[in-house]
Structures are given as structure tokens and as C-alpha cells.
Design a protein around this motif. Structure first.
Motif, mmCIF file in Angstrom:
data_model
loop_
_atom_site.group_PDB
_atom_site.id
_atom_site.type_symbol
_atom_site.label_atom_id
_atom_site.label_comp_id
_atom_site.label_asym_id
_atom_site.label_seq_id
_atom_site.Cartn_x
_atom_site.Cartn_y
_atom_site.Cartn_z
ATOM 1 N N ARG A 264 -1.125 3.825 -6.346
ATOM 2 C CA ARG A 264 -2.283 3.626 -5.458
ATOM 3 C C ARG A 264 -3.404 2.869 -6.147
ATOM 4 O O ARG A 264 -4.208 2.207 -5.486
ATOM 5 C CB ARG A 264 -2.806 4.975 -4.974
ATOM 6 C CG ARG A 264 -1.855 5.739 -4.072
ATOM 7 C CD ARG A 264 -2.395 7.116 -3.751
ATOM 8 N NE ARG A 264 -2.538 7.943 -4.954
ATOM 9 C CZ ARG A 264 -3.021 9.179 -4.954
ATOM 10 N NH1 ARG A 264 -3.410 9.731 -3.806
ATOM 11 N NH2 ARG A 264 -3.113 9.866 -6.076
ATOM 12 N N ARG B 112 0.802 -1.223 0.000
ATOM 13 C CA ARG B 112 0.000 0.000 0.000
ATOM 14 C C ARG B 112 0.839 1.280 0.000
ATOM 15 O O ARG B 112 0.682 2.141 0.873
ATOM 16 C CB ARG B 112 -0.963 -0.003 1.187
ATOM 17 C CG ARG B 112 -1.991 -1.121 1.148
ATOM 18 C CD ARG B 112 -2.964 -1.015 2.295
ATOM 19 N NE ARG B 112 -2.305 -1.142 3.583
ATOM 20 C CZ ARG B 112 -1.959 -2.307 4.133
ATOM 21 N NH1 ARG B 112 -2.245 -3.432 3.515
ATOM 22 N NH2 ARG B 112 -1.388 -2.348 5.313
ATOM 23 N N GLY C 21 1.801 5.014 -0.875
ATOM 24 C CA GLY C 21 1.027 6.189 -1.251
ATOM 25 C C GLY C 21 1.589 6.825 -2.503
ATOM 26 O O GLY C 21 2.569 6.341 -3.089
ATOM 27 N N ASN C 22 0.978 7.896 -2.922
ATOM 28 C CA ASN C 22 1.514 8.661 -4.031
ATOM 29 C C ASN C 22 2.692 9.502 -3.537
ATOM 30 O O ASN C 22 2.669 10.020 -2.420
ATOM 31 C CB ASN C 22 0.430 9.570 -4.616
ATOM 32 C CG ASN C 22 0.911 10.336 -5.830
ATOM 33 O OD1 ASN C 22 1.618 9.798 -6.678
ATOM 34 N ND2 ASN C 22 0.526 11.598 -5.921
#
Length: 242
Positions: A132, A54, A56-57
Motif C-alpha cells: 500500500r 492499488r 490492499g494489504n
């Protein structure tokens, strides 16, 4: 196969840690990277690799290397992986900067060479990627006939401009393989070029001098690989006094 030699900055030696102040000047030679470019039919092999869970950007993840890795004459023990297709060495925490992945803000269009931060990087496919909504970033150690290599993979990771889909036409699939010898292999399975998006493939040391640009924006790259091998190059003789 095409082979060229790219000259680099004066070689620097660091024996421990990743702090820039521990650099020491080397002898009167410069560090070069010989570049061998050739077509590649390699497919990504995810065995023994860890998926970045997971991300993130515009995120960064620092991991330990399985061996001391020499990059532009400096020994590093860690590498920082950016979600934007960039591997960084010696990155130090800068609270004012925050957790950014050095893409596409503050006039920082992905380009090699780059005169502003960052330095000491491998641009596998440096672009504004967004994992994402699709794709996967993996890292870890794999075995080759010559020994262990540290691998970072960006598998079908979409560009931010197209972050509602992970279609192959707007997603990158690229791999970097680091060897204990200091050799770097970049394998581009698919590095897309799309309107209004910028990318770079190459490497840069402490300064723009000696950077190696392999590919730049607006040119689709697929099934291509580059092997960059460090070598010592002799400086030209000094100019006679006036």
C-alpha cells in the motif's frame, strides 16, 4: 551451479478445471523437482506486464494463465497472486476464510513445508508484505527464446513492519517465471532478513510431502536464482512381506 532432486508426492493428473475432485491417480512414479541454484545478475524487466492497481494489504488476485501449467502433476489454468509473495494454484473461494493472503495470522508463520492451509503454492518471498505504501506487483506474459513465460514480479515491496517506508533494506524485489514445460524460475534480486520478520522461499504441492524449501528466515538473500524442473522419479521397490 548446484543441482539437487527433491522427491514429491505421487503424481496426480488433472485434465481440465481446477477442482480437486477431478484428480486421478497416475502410475507408480513420483513427481520430483530438480533444483538448480546459481547466482543471478538479472534485473526486473517490466515490459508487457500489468501492474496490480492499488492492491490492499493481505489481498489476493486470480488471473488466467496463458497456457495449461502443470504443478505437482496437476494441470492448472489460473493462478492466484498474493500480496504477501505467494502464488497459489487451485484456490477455491472460502467465505469463512475471507480475502486473506495466508500470512502471519492463525499461527500461519511463512514456512515450507506447511501442514495447514494453504497448499499448492510457490513461495517467491512469502512474508508479511504491504504494497500500500510502496513498490509494485506486476504480472503478465513475456517472450523468451524457448517461448512464452508467465511472470509475476514483486518490485521493492516493503515489509508490513516497515510500512511507513519503502527503503531497500526492508523491501523485497523478487520474480517468478512459469514456463509451459512446468519449469519454475525464482529470481531473488533482494530478499531481506530483518528482526521479528519471517519469510520462506520454496514450493509445496497438495501435502507437505515433497515440498522444496530453498531459503528460510533470518538469512539475507540477494542476486540468487533457482530453476525448478519437474521430472518423474521411480519409487523404490516395495518391502518384502513379513
Amino acid at each position: 551451479t548446484t543441482t539437487t532432486a527433491a522427491t514429491g508426492p505421487a503424481a496426480l493428473i488433472q485434465t481440465a478445471g481446477d477442482a480437486p475432485e477431478s484428480y486421478a491417480d497416475s502410475t507408480c512414479s513420483t513427481l520430483c523437482y530438480a533444483v538448480a541454484e546459481q547466482p543471478s545478475s538479472d534485473e526486473l524487466d517490466a515490459q508487457q506486464l500489468t501492474a496490480w492497481a492499488r492492491p490492499g494489504n493481505d489481498a489476493l488476485l486470480t488471473v488466467a494463465l496463458p497456457f495449461p501449467f502443470v504443478f505437482y502433476g496437476v494441470v492448472y489454468h489460473n493462478v492466484t497472486i498474493s500480496t504477501d509473495g505467494l502464488l497459489l494454484f487451485g484456490l477455491r473461494n472460502n467465505p469463512a476464510r475471507g480475502n486473506v493472503s495466508f500470512c502471519c495470522t492463525d499461527r500461519r508463520i511463512p514456512t515450507v513445508p506447511l501442514a495447514i492451509e494453504p497448499a499448492n503454492f510457490i513461495a517467491a518471498y512469502w512474508a508479511d508484505l504491504d504494497p500500500r505504501v510502496g513498490g509494485q506487483i506486476r504480472y503478465g506474459v513475456q517472450e523468451e527464446s524457448s517461448g512464452e513465460v508467465f511472470v509475476v514480479q514483486y518490485d521493492n515491496v516493503p515489509l508490513y513492519l516497515f510500512n511507513t517506508t519503502s527503503s531497500s533494506s526492508s523491501s523485497s524485489t523478487v520474480e517468478v517465471r512459469l514456463a509451459a514445460t512446468g519449469a519454475i524460475k525464482i529470481v531473488c534480486v533482494l530478499c531481506p532478513s530483518v528482526p521479528n520478520s519471517f519469510f520462506s522461499i520454496g514450493i509445496q504441492g497438495p501435502t507437505p510431502a515433497g515440498a522444496v524449501q530453498l531459503r528460510q528466515s533470518q538469512v539475507l538473500v540477494a542476486d540468487q536464482s533457482w530453476l525448478l524442473t519437474p521430472a518423474q522419479c521411480i519409487l523404490p521397490p516395495p518391502s518384502p512381506p513379513p
